[in-house]
Design a protein around this motif. Structure first.
Motif, PDB file in Angstrom:
ATOM      1  N   GLU A  77       0.855  -1.198   0.000  1.00 39.59           N
ATOM      2  CA  GLU A  77       0.000   0.000   0.000  1.00 39.59           C
ATOM      3  C   GLU A  77       0.883   1.238   0.000  1.00 39.59           C
ATOM      4  O   GLU A  77       1.911   1.271   0.668  1.00 39.59           O
ATOM      5  N   ILE A  78       0.462   2.236  -0.757  1.00 43.37           N
ATOM      6  CA  ILE A  78       1.146   3.529  -0.790  1.00 43.37           C
ATOM      7  C   ILE A  78       0.089   4.595  -0.554  1.00 43.37           C
ATOM      8  O   ILE A  78      -0.979   4.565  -1.158  1.00 43.37           O
ATOM      9  N   SER A  79       0.392   5.527   0.316  1.00 45.00           N
ATOM     10  CA  SER A  79      -0.511   6.646   0.575  1.00 45.00           C
ATOM     11  C   SER A  79       0.228   7.937   0.251  1.00 45.00           C
ATOM     12  O   SER A  79       1.300   8.196   0.803  1.00 45.00           O
ATOM     13  N   VAL A  80      -0.326   8.724  -0.656  1.00 41.24           N
ATOM     14  CA  VAL A  80       0.320   9.961  -1.095  1.00 41.24           C
ATOM     15  C   VAL A  80      -0.639  11.118  -0.905  1.00 41.24           C
ATOM     16  O   VAL A  80      -1.816  11.025  -1.247  1.00 41.24           O
ATOM     17  N   GLU A  81      -0.133  12.197  -0.365  1.00 40.83           N
ATOM     18  CA  GLU A  81      -0.907  13.428  -0.222  1.00 40.83           C
ATOM     19  C   GLU A  81      -0.170  14.535  -0.963  1.00 40.83           C
ATOM     20  O   GLU A  81       1.034  14.694  -0.801  1.00 40.83           O
ATOM     21  N   ALA A  82      -0.880  15.268  -1.803  1.00 37.90           N
ATOM     22  CA  ALA A  82      -0.284  16.373  -2.546  1.00 37.90           C
ATOM     23  C   ALA A  82      -1.047  17.650  -2.238  1.00 37.90           C
ATOM     24  O   ALA A  82      -2.258  17.621  -1.996  1.00 37.90           O
ATOM     25  N   GLU A  83      -0.334  18.756  -2.238  1.00 30.89           N
ATOM     26  CA  GLU A  83      -0.957  20.051  -1.972  1.00 30.89           C
ATOM     27  C   GLU A  83      -0.557  21.031  -3.067  1.00 30.89           C
ATOM     28  O   GLU A  83       0.614  21.136  -3.420  1.00 30.89           O
ATOM     29  N   VAL A  84      -1.541  21.709  -3.610  1.00 35.57           N
ATOM     30  CA  VAL A  84      -1.316  22.742  -4.619  1.00 35.57           C
ATOM     31  C   VAL A  84      -1.846  24.057  -4.047  1.00 35.57           C
ATOM     32  O   VAL A  84      -2.948  24.096  -3.511  1.00 35.57           O
ATOM     33  N   THR A  85      -1.062  25.103  -4.139  1.00 33.10           N
ATOM     34  CA  THR A  85      -1.438  26.395  -3.578  1.00 33.10           C
ATOM     35  C   THR A  85      -1.786  27.373  -4.677  1.00 33.10           C
ATOM     36  O   THR A  85      -1.073  27.490  -5.673  1.00 33.10           O
ATOM     37  N   PHE A  86      -2.883  28.078  -4.496  1.00 36.34           N
ATOM     38  CA  PHE A  86      -3.318  29.133  -5.405  1.00 36.34           C
ATOM     39  C   PHE A  86      -3.463  30.402  -4.576  1.00 36.34           C
ATOM     40  O   PHE A  86      -4.159  30.404  -3.565  1.00 36.34           O
ATOM     41  N   VAL A  87      -2.788  31.464  -4.988  1.00 36.49           N
ATOM     42  CA  VAL A  87      -2.889  32.731  -4.277  1.00 36.49           C
ATOM     43  C   VAL A  87      -3.427  33.768  -5.271  1.00 36.49           C
ATOM     44  O   VAL A  87      -2.710  34.233  -6.139  1.00 36.49           O
ATOM     45  N   PRO A  88      -4.717  34.094  -5.174  1.00 34.92           N
ATOM     46  CA  PRO A  88      -5.320  35.040  -6.119  1.00 34.92           C
ATOM     47  C   PRO A  88      -4.616  36.391  -6.068  1.00 34.92           C
ATOM     48  O   PRO A  88      -4.272  36.893  -5.006  1.00 34.92           O
ATOM     49  N   GLY A  89      -4.381  36.963  -7.235  1.00 35.94           N
ATOM     50  CA  GLY A  89      -3.815  38.294  -7.328  1.00 35.94           C
ATOM     51  C   GLY A  89      -2.310  38.349  -7.288  1.00 35.94           C
ATOM     52  O   GLY A  89      -1.724  39.405  -7.468  1.00 35.94           O
ATOM     53  N   GLU A  90      -1.610  37.245  -7.018  1.00 34.39           N
ATOM     54  CA  GLU A  90      -0.163  37.240  -7.018  1.00 34.39           C
ATOM     55  C   GLU A  90       0.346  36.691  -8.339  1.00 34.39           C
ATOM     56  O   GLU A  90      -0.249  35.826  -8.948  1.00 34.39           O
ATOM     57  N   GLU A  91       1.456  37.233  -8.759  1.00 36.22           N
ATOM     58  CA  GLU A  91       2.038  36.776 -10.027  1.00 36.22           C
ATOM     59  C   GLU A  91       3.065  35.729  -9.795  1.00 36.22           C
ATOM     60  O   GLU A  91       3.672  35.605  -8.809  1.00 36.22           O
TER      61      GLU A  91
END
Length: 91
Positions: A77-91
């Motif tokens: 068994e493999i358990s993977v957690e991924a996180e993607v960040t979105f910051v509105p208004g930042e370039e």
């Protein structure tokens, strides 16, 4: 052989007051999307970033499973957690 994966989104209204649905071509999921959830977060509505995180987690789990199998140590068994960040208004 190339494998093509598809999804589609139907959006109604403007950015701030509109909403839409994103559907996977396989038919296994159709989810609602809107700007409020994307810019403020939501426990009940998905975001494009959450979908990207899901794709990253599943790809990584598959790649790691393959690498471990090639090493002669296949996982149970493999358990993977991924996180993607979105910051509105930042370039």
């Amino acid at each position: 052989m190339a494998i093509h994966s598809k999804a589609s989104t139907v959006w109604k209204g403007g950015l701030a007051d509109g909403s839409g649905t994103t559907a996977l071509a396989s038919g296994v999921a159709t989810v609602g999307v809107n700007w409020k959830a994307r810019s403020e977060g939501s426990e009940t509505t998905t975001t494009p970033e959450e979908l990207l995180a899901a794709a990253h987690a599943s790809c990584y789990a598959m790649a790691l499973s393959h690498a471990l199998g090639e090493n002669g140590t296949p996982p149970t068994e493999i358990s993977v957690e991924a996180e993607v960040t979105f910051v509105p208004g930042e370039e």
